[in-house]
Design a protein around this motif. Structure first.
Motif, mmCIF file in Angstrom:
data_model
loop_
_atom_site.group_PDB
_atom_site.id
_atom_site.type_symbol
_atom_site.label_atom_id
_atom_site.label_comp_id
_atom_site.label_asym_id
_atom_site.label_seq_id
_atom_site.Cartn_x
_atom_site.Cartn_y
_atom_site.Cartn_z
ATOM 1 N N PHE A 189 16.455 -19.272 -4.709
ATOM 2 C CA PHE A 189 15.345 -19.850 -5.360
ATOM 3 C C PHE A 189 14.243 -20.454 -4.252
ATOM 4 C CE2 PHE A 189 18.888 -20.611 -8.046
ATOM 5 C CZ PHE A 189 18.454 -20.328 -9.443
ATOM 6 N N GLY A 190 14.608 -19.684 -2.952
ATOM 7 C CA GLY A 190 13.421 -19.962 -1.995
ATOM 8 C C GLY A 190 12.890 -18.692 -1.828
ATOM 9 N N SER A 191 13.004 -17.660 -2.826
ATOM 10 C CA SER A 191 12.306 -16.468 -2.682
ATOM 11 C C SER A 191 11.012 -16.501 -3.311
ATOM 12 C CB SER A 191 13.023 -15.176 -3.050
ATOM 13 O OG SER A 191 13.759 -15.523 -4.425
ATOM 14 N N GLY A 192 10.691 -17.361 -4.042
ATOM 15 C CA GLY A 192 9.485 -17.561 -4.863
ATOM 16 C C GLY A 192 9.553 -17.518 -6.363
ATOM 17 N N ASN A 225 14.133 -29.409 -2.690
ATOM 18 C CA ASN A 225 14.700 -29.042 -1.263
ATOM 19 C C ASN A 225 16.165 -29.213 -1.182
ATOM 20 O OD1 ASN A 225 12.129 -28.169 -0.042
ATOM 21 N ND2 ASN A 225 11.769 -30.426 0.438
ATOM 22 N N ASP A 226 16.801 -28.521 -0.592
ATOM 23 C CA ASP A 226 18.355 -28.654 -0.387
ATOM 24 C C ASP A 226 18.540 -29.963 0.482
ATOM 25 O OD1 ASP A 226 20.998 -28.385 0.441
ATOM 26 O OD2 ASP A 226 20.757 -26.314 0.751
ATOM 27 N N PRO A 227 19.385 -30.834 -0.082
ATOM 28 C CA PRO A 227 19.766 -32.180 0.501
ATOM 29 C C PRO A 227 20.544 -31.893 1.749
ATOM 30 C CG PRO A 227 21.071 -32.182 -1.301
ATOM 31 C CD PRO A 227 20.209 -30.880 -1.441
ATOM 32 N N VAL A 228 21.296 -30.821 1.872
ATOM 33 C CA VAL A 228 22.203 -30.538 3.072
ATOM 34 C C VAL A 228 21.561 -29.560 4.283
ATOM 35 C CG1 VAL A 228 24.348 -29.391 3.773
ATOM 36 C CG2 VAL A 228 24.091 -30.492 1.793
ATOM 37 N N GLN A 229 20.628 -28.396 3.712
ATOM 38 C CA GLN A 229 20.043 -27.574 4.496
ATOM 39 C C GLN A 229 18.527 -27.771 4.450
ATOM 40 O OE1 GLN A 229 21.206 -23.402 4.202
ATOM 41 N NE2 GLN A 229 19.816 -22.655 5.433
ATOM 42 N N PRO A 230 17.850 -28.325 5.572
ATOM 43 C CA PRO A 230 16.415 -28.643 5.271
ATOM 44 C C PRO A 230 15.707 -27.329 5.423
ATOM 45 C CG PRO A 230 17.339 -30.221 6.797
ATOM 46 C CD PRO A 230 18.528 -29.538 6.246
ATOM 47 N N ALA A 232 17.430 -24.993 -6.841
ATOM 48 C CA ALA A 232 17.194 -25.541 -8.399
ATOM 49 C C ALA A 232 17.818 -26.686 -8.578
ATOM 50 C CB ALA A 232 17.540 -24.384 -9.220
ATOM 51 N N ARG A 233 17.189 -27.364 -9.026
ATOM 52 C CA ARG A 233 17.773 -28.871 -9.633
ATOM 53 C C ARG A 233 17.597 -28.609 -11.134
ATOM 54 N NH1 ARG A 233 15.017 -34.377 -7.943
ATOM 55 N NH2 ARG A 233 13.494 -33.671 -9.560
#
Length: 244
Positions: A31-34, A54-59, A64-65
């Motif tokens: 989901f970070g690929s656009g 944003n991922d709460p573990v890996q900034p 997706a939420r």
């Protein structure tokens, strides 16, 4: 010998993911690929939402939420992504994988996380098998394909809230001993069972005079059903799907 032995060993060893194991024609969604939905063509929402956060573990990692509303008047809440593929028949081996994050306080019960089903079999119920979270444990539900003993056995390995979990589900489409379902949680095999894994004409004919196709053609992932009396939220990332 079923290919799952090689696949499961590779995943359990740690240096391989479903993306590595799947052939090049497999599908992978990050989901970070656009794109609004990470590359998925379809999203299903029933009193639900799907947004990128944003991922709460890996900034810096975008995920997706998904939120799905409570079950109301017999209708479950839904928030999931859908991948349609060319129909696959008995003997096909399908590998599905995703990472799930359940926020603290999430009821880890009565949630369906993955569906492998058929939208063009001839029945409006979209029959198929489903990966179900029950009391923190992953189980495979076969009720929609008419199996009386719907739940396949599982080992008591618990999913926990507040951290990411990698789930891998491999299904060999078939009837009786020719069907197989293997579930891995964080690299550990928690279920490996043989049994019918697709809709059959024989089962349908017991109840109605309808011709059906014995196949699968649709994959759903996320909160495909929330049967809790409260809304549920989860994060989703790194979804893979392929035929082995």
């Amino acid at each position: 010998m079923f290919p799952v032995l090689t696949i499961a060993a590779a995943l359990a060893a740690g240096g391989s993911s479903a993306q590595d194991v799947c052939p090049s024609e497999g599908r992978y969604w990050s989901f970070g690929s656009g794109g609004e939905h990470g590359g998925f063509a379809h999203v299903q929402l029933q009193r639900g939402t799907a947004v990128l956060v944003n991922d709460p573990v890996q900034p810096g990692n975008q995920v997706a939420r998904l939120t799905a509303g409570p079950k109301q008047k017999g209708k479950v809440g839904k928030a999931d992504y859908i991948h349609r593929f060319e129909p696959l028949q008995a003997g096909s081996v399908i590998l599905m994988q995703a990472r799930f994050y359940f926020p603290l306080g999430t009821p880890l019960n009565s949630l369906i996380l993955m569906d492998l089903e058929c939208a063009s079999c001839g029945l409006e119920t979209n029959p198929g098998v489903r990966l179900y979270l029950r009391r923190g444990m992953l189980r495979v539900d076969r009720s929609k394909i008419g199996i009386k003993q719907a739940f396949l056995p599982t080992a008591p390995h618990m999913v926990a809230a507040g951290g990411w979990h990698e789930v891998s589900w491999q299904v060999t489409l078939g009837t009786g001993e020719q069907g197989r379902s293997v579930v891995m949680l964080d690299g550990e095999r928690v279920s490996d069972v043989r049994g019918t894994t697709l809709l059959t004409q024989e089962i349908v004919s017991r109840h109605m005079d309808v011709a059906v196709q014995e196949q699968a053609d649709r994959f759903q992932v996320g909160l495909t059903a929330n049967s809790n009396p409260q809304a549920v939220e989860m994060l989703l990332d790194d979804v893979s799907f392929c035929q082995l």
